[in-house]
Design a protein around this motif. Structure first.
Motif, PDB file in Angstrom:
ATOM      1  N   ILE A   8       0.837  -1.197   0.000  1.00  0.00           N
ATOM      2  CA  ILE A   8       0.000   0.000   0.000  1.00  0.00           C
ATOM      3  C   ILE A   8       0.875   1.253   0.000  1.00  0.00           C
ATOM      4  O   ILE A   8       0.594   2.219  -0.713  1.00  0.00           O
ATOM      5  N   GLU A   9       1.950   1.241   0.752  1.00  0.00           N
ATOM      6  CA  GLU A   9       2.847   2.401   0.827  1.00  0.00           C
ATOM      7  C   GLU A   9       3.405   2.762  -0.546  1.00  0.00           C
ATOM      8  O   GLU A   9       3.530   3.938  -0.892  1.00  0.00           O
ATOM      9  N   GLY A  48       6.055  -6.047 -11.746  1.00  0.00           N
ATOM     10  CA  GLY A  48       5.612  -7.433 -11.648  1.00  0.00           C
ATOM     11  C   GLY A  48       4.722  -7.691 -10.449  1.00  0.00           C
ATOM     12  O   GLY A  48       4.668  -8.804  -9.941  1.00  0.00           O
ATOM     13  N   LEU A  49       4.014  -6.640 -10.014  1.00  0.00           N
ATOM     14  CA  LEU A  49       3.181  -6.747  -8.824  1.00  0.00           C
ATOM     15  C   LEU A  49       1.707  -6.607  -9.164  1.00  0.00           C
ATOM     16  O   LEU A  49       1.344  -5.907 -10.110  1.00  0.00           O
ATOM     17  N   SER A  50       0.884  -7.249  -8.385  1.00  0.00           N
ATOM     18  CA  SER A  50      -0.557  -7.092  -8.531  1.00  0.00           C
ATOM     19  C   SER A  50      -1.053  -6.101  -7.479  1.00  0.00           C
ATOM     20  O   SER A  50      -0.391  -5.835  -6.478  1.00  0.00           O
ATOM     21  N   ILE A  51      -2.231  -5.563  -7.719  1.00  0.00           N
ATOM     22  CA  ILE A  51      -2.839  -4.583  -6.818  1.00  0.00           C
ATOM     23  C   ILE A  51      -3.664  -5.336  -5.776  1.00  0.00           C
ATOM     24  O   ILE A  51      -4.544  -6.126  -6.134  1.00  0.00           O
ATOM     25  N   TRP A  55      -6.683  -1.885  -1.929  1.00  0.00           N
ATOM     26  CA  TRP A  55      -6.233  -0.645  -2.559  1.00  0.00           C
ATOM     27  C   TRP A  55      -7.394   0.173  -3.126  1.00  0.00           C
ATOM     28  O   TRP A  55      -7.389   1.401  -3.076  1.00  0.00           O
ATOM     29  N   PHE A  56      -8.392  -0.474  -3.656  1.00  0.00           N
ATOM     30  CA  PHE A  56      -9.468   0.234  -4.339  1.00  0.00           C
ATOM     31  C   PHE A  56     -10.214   1.175  -3.398  1.00  0.00           C
ATOM     32  O   PHE A  56     -10.534   2.305  -3.762  1.00  0.00           O
ATOM     33  N   GLU A  57     -10.443   0.737  -2.192  1.00  0.00           N
ATOM     34  CA  GLU A  57     -11.073   1.602  -1.191  1.00  0.00           C
ATOM     35  C   GLU A  57     -10.115   2.726  -0.790  1.00  0.00           C
ATOM     36  O   GLU A  57     -10.527   3.873  -0.622  1.00  0.00           O
ATOM     37  N   ASP A  60     -10.037   5.478  -3.501  1.00  0.00           N
ATOM     38  CA  ASP A  60     -11.201   6.364  -3.389  1.00  0.00           C
ATOM     39  C   ASP A  60     -11.034   7.346  -2.237  1.00  0.00           C
ATOM     40  O   ASP A  60     -11.334   8.531  -2.364  1.00  0.00           O
ATOM     41  N   HIS A  61     -10.540   6.849  -1.121  1.00  0.00           N
ATOM     42  CA  HIS A  61     -10.318   7.713   0.047  1.00  0.00           C
ATOM     43  C   HIS A  61      -9.281   8.799  -0.277  1.00  0.00           C
ATOM     44  O   HIS A  61      -9.503   9.982   0.003  1.00  0.00           O
ATOM     45  N   LEU A  62      -8.163   8.403  -0.866  1.00  0.00           N
ATOM     46  CA  LEU A  62      -7.121   9.372  -1.194  1.00  0.00           C
ATOM     47  C   LEU A  62      -7.616  10.407  -2.200  1.00  0.00           C
ATOM     48  O   LEU A  62      -7.307  11.603  -2.082  1.00  0.00           O
TER      49      LEU A  62
END
Length: 71
Positions: A8-9, A48-51, A55-57, A60-62
């Motif tokens: 997340i960071e 090479g990373l997935s989300i 993260w989706f919430e 929206d918050h950010l």
């Protein structure tokens, strides 16, 4: 957490870079959130990373916090 999932960071860092990119601004100076989202996904994909699902919430918050801060 699996090692192939973005932290997340790191996604927040990508978000902060993307909202300041002139390429992601509309003519009126507002943010094109679709472009910001795409940049974040591209950054993760290039690494090479997935989300992660949470993260989706967070996105929206950010976005809401950002919109309120620039008013």
């Amino acid at each position: 957490m699996s090692s192939n999932v973005a932290r997340i960071e790191d996604l927040v860092e990508s978000f902060n870079i993307a909202v300041r990119s002139e390429e992601n601004l509309l003519e009126d100076g507002s943010v094109n959130w679709n472009f910001v989202d795409a940049d974040i996904h591209m950054d993760a994909g290039e690494a090479g990373l997935s989300i992660p699902e949470e993260w989706f919430e967070m996105f929206d918050h950010l976005a809401n916090v950002y919109e309120k801060a620039i008013v």
